[in-house]
Design a protein around this motif. Structure first.
Motif, short mmCIF file in Angstrom:
data_model
loop_
_atom_site.label_atom_id
_atom_site.label_comp_id
_atom_site.label_asym_id
_atom_site.label_seq_id
_atom_site.Cartn_x
_atom_site.Cartn_y
_atom_site.Cartn_z
N VAL A 38 0.82 -1.28 0.08
CA VAL A 38 -0.25 0.29 0.88
C VAL A 38 0.83 1.33 -0.34
O VAL A 38 0.39 2.06 -1.02
N ALA A 39 2.08 1.48 1.10
CA ALA A 39 2.99 2.05 0.76
C ALA A 39 3.35 2.42 -0.82
O ALA A 39 3.68 4.03 -0.69
N GLY A 40 3.51 1.55 -1.22
CA GLY A 40 4.16 1.77 -2.11
C GLY A 40 3.25 2.53 -3.65
O GLY A 40 3.77 3.53 -4.44
N VAL A 41 2.14 1.87 -3.63
CA VAL A 41 1.24 2.78 -4.29
C VAL A 41 0.59 4.03 -4.00
O VAL A 41 1.01 5.08 -4.65
N LEU A 42 1.31 4.37 -2.46
CA LEU A 42 0.34 6.04 -2.48
C LEU A 42 1.34 6.38 -2.66
O LEU A 42 1.61 8.20 -3.24
N SER A 43 3.09 6.02 -2.50
CA SER A 43 4.18 7.25 -2.85
C SER A 43 4.15 6.41 -4.46
O SER A 43 4.49 8.18 -4.96
N ALA A 44 3.30 5.84 -5.59
CA ALA A 44 3.66 6.15 -6.67
C ALA A 44 2.34 7.05 -6.91
O ALA A 44 2.69 8.20 -7.80
N SER A 45 1.16 6.84 -6.35
CA SER A 45 0.35 7.90 -6.52
C SER A 45 0.99 9.66 -6.26
O SER A 45 0.51 10.30 -7.16
N PHE A 46 1.41 9.80 -5.46
CA PHE A 46 2.37 10.86 -4.83
C PHE A 46 3.64 11.51 -5.82
O PHE A 46 2.68 12.58 -6.45
N PHE A 47 3.61 10.17 -6.51
CA PHE A 47 4.97 10.80 -7.70
C PHE A 47 4.03 10.89 -9.08
O PHE A 47 4.59 12.40 -9.98
N VAL A 48 3.68 10.64 -9.32
CA VAL A 48 2.37 11.09 -10.25
C VAL A 48 1.33 12.03 -10.68
O VAL A 48 1.67 13.06 -11.22
N ALA A 49 0.75 12.73 -9.12
CA ALA A 49 0.18 13.31 -9.10
C ALA A 49 0.97 14.48 -9.45
O ALA A 49 0.41 15.81 -9.73
N SER A 50 2.10 14.35 -8.67
CA SER A 50 3.20 15.58 -8.63
C SER A 50 4.06 16.23 -9.45
O SER A 50 4.93 16.97 -9.18
N LEU A 51 3.58 15.68 -10.80
CA LEU A 51 4.52 15.94 -11.77
C LEU A 51 4.49 16.80 -12.93
O LEU A 51 4.95 17.18 -13.38
N ILE A 52 3.18 17.51 -12.86
CA ILE A 52 2.45 18.57 -13.05
C ILE A 52 2.08 18.94 -12.31
O ILE A 52 1.88 19.25 -11.74
N HIS A 53 3.24 19.92 -11.87
CA HIS A 53 3.30 21.34 -11.47
C HIS A 53 3.80 22.82 -12.21
O HIS A 53 4.03 23.23 -12.79
N VAL A 54 3.32 23.79 -11.58
CA VAL A 54 3.17 24.99 -12.16
C VAL A 54 4.15 25.17 -10.89
O VAL A 54 4.35 25.73 -10.07
N PRO A 55 5.75 26.61 -12.10
CA PRO A 55 6.77 26.95 -10.90
C PRO A 55 5.56 28.47 -10.13
O PRO A 55 5.00 28.98 -11.13
N ILE A 56 6.12 28.51 -8.64
CA ILE A 56 5.63 29.89 -8.72
C ILE A 56 6.89 30.70 -7.12
O ILE A 56 7.35 30.10 -6.42
N GLY A 57 7.68 30.93 -8.12
CA GLY A 57 9.32 31.55 -7.53
C GLY A 57 9.85 30.33 -7.38
O GLY A 57 10.19 29.48 -8.01
N PRO A 58 10.32 30.40 -5.97
CA PRO A 58 11.18 29.03 -5.84
C PRO A 58 10.78 27.84 -5.04
O PRO A 58 11.19 26.97 -4.69
N SER A 59 9.00 27.70 -5.66
CA SER A 59 8.37 26.48 -5.35
C SER A 59 7.81 26.36 -6.59
O SER A 59 7.64 27.13 -7.28
N SER A 60 6.36 25.60 -6.63
CA SER A 60 5.58 25.27 -7.10
C SER A 60 4.36 24.58 -6.64
O SER A 60 4.06 24.80 -5.51
N VAL A 61 2.90 24.30 -7.73
CA VAL A 61 1.69 24.34 -7.64
C VAL A 61 1.46 23.12 -7.87
O VAL A 61 1.62 23.10 -9.00
N HIS A 62 0.99 21.60 -7.10
CA HIS A 62 0.53 20.84 -8.06
C HIS A 62 -0.10 20.27 -7.10
O HIS A 62 -0.04 19.67 -5.82
N LEU A 63 -0.82 18.86 -7.18
CA LEU A 63 -1.94 18.13 -6.33
C LEU A 63 0.10 16.97 -6.04
O LEU A 63 1.06 17.35 -6.33
N ILE A 64 -0.90 16.77 -4.26
CA ILE A 64 0.46 15.76 -3.57
C ILE A 64 -0.39 14.79 -3.00
O ILE A 64 0.45 13.89 -3.25
N MET A 65 -1.94 14.63 -2.38
CA MET A 65 -2.66 13.28 -1.43
C MET A 65 -1.79 13.08 -0.90
O MET A 65 -1.91 11.71 -0.47
#
Length: 207
Positions: A38-65
């Motif tokens: 389950v930890a592996g699946v949720l780690s992968a979910s986080f990995f995929v969800a946060s691949l699409i991100h919008v840079p905001i200065g020194p940080s970025s906006v994206h899904l995390i779950m």
């Protein structure tokens, strides 16, 4: 939500690394063998969800779950999210290796907070109430993460104050989206695999 290499003061980076090591150790102690897939699946979910991100200065906006990871894994969410962050830093350059510790702290500790605050709610015998608590876990974890990211930036110098304020405002839509996604995930989990939430199958919710 990833902070990039070189953006933070050395003291913040070092402090984050120390706390992250402690959190990972705690998470590994609270990860039974049956939770590893389950930890592996949720780690992968986080990995995929946060691949699409919008840079905001020194940080970025994206899904995390991270709220979903928290209410399912508890402390075990820390090493699970750490692995996702490490792979993103290595393969895609998101965040960076020097800030891996503070990024882990900012994303994983809110997941643990959601677990402490919402775990009883998502185990409610009423699936609708459980879904509402899931929504709270999803939105709250993002809110705490944004506050921690903003604090990390603010502690690194006055020049980051405007960015620190903007980080929270920019993530309000993300909070709402994650609340809805986590509520739906809790509802679905209650239907197909309630034991992931430590809930026994209930008549009327069976598959």
């Amino acid at each position: 939500m990833h902070i990039v290499d070189g953006a933070l003061a050395n003291s913040v980076v070092a402090g984050g690394a120390v706390v992250a090591v402690g959190g990972i150790a705690m998470g590994l102690r609270h990860m039974p063998m049956e939770k590893i897939p389950v930890a592996g699946v949720l780690s992968a979910s986080f990995f995929v969800a946060s691949l699409i991100h919008v840079p905001i200065g020194p940080s970025s906006v994206h899904l995390i779950m991270n709220g979903l990871a928290g209410i399912v894994l508890g402390w075990a969410a820390v090493p699970a999210l750490f692995v996702g962050l490490l792979l993103q830093a290595v393969f895609f350059g998101f965040g960076g290796l020097t800030v891996l510790g503070i990024n882990t702290v900012n994303i994983a500790l809110p997941a643990v907070a959601a677990w402490y605050l919402c775990r009883r709610g998502v185990r409610s015998s009423d699936a609708r109430i459980a879904a509402l608590w899931g929504a709270l876990a999803g939105g709250l974890s993002i809110a705490i993460t944004t506050i921690m990211v903003a604090a990390s930036l603010a502690l690194s110098g006055e020049e980051f104050y405007p960015a620190a304020k903007f980080v929270f405002l920019a993530h309000i839509p993300v909070m709402l989206i994650e609340a809805g996604l986590t509520a739906a995930a809790v509802h679905l989990t209650r239907l197909v695999k309630p034991e992931l939430l430590d809930v026994a199958p209930v008549m009327g919710e069976a598959r």
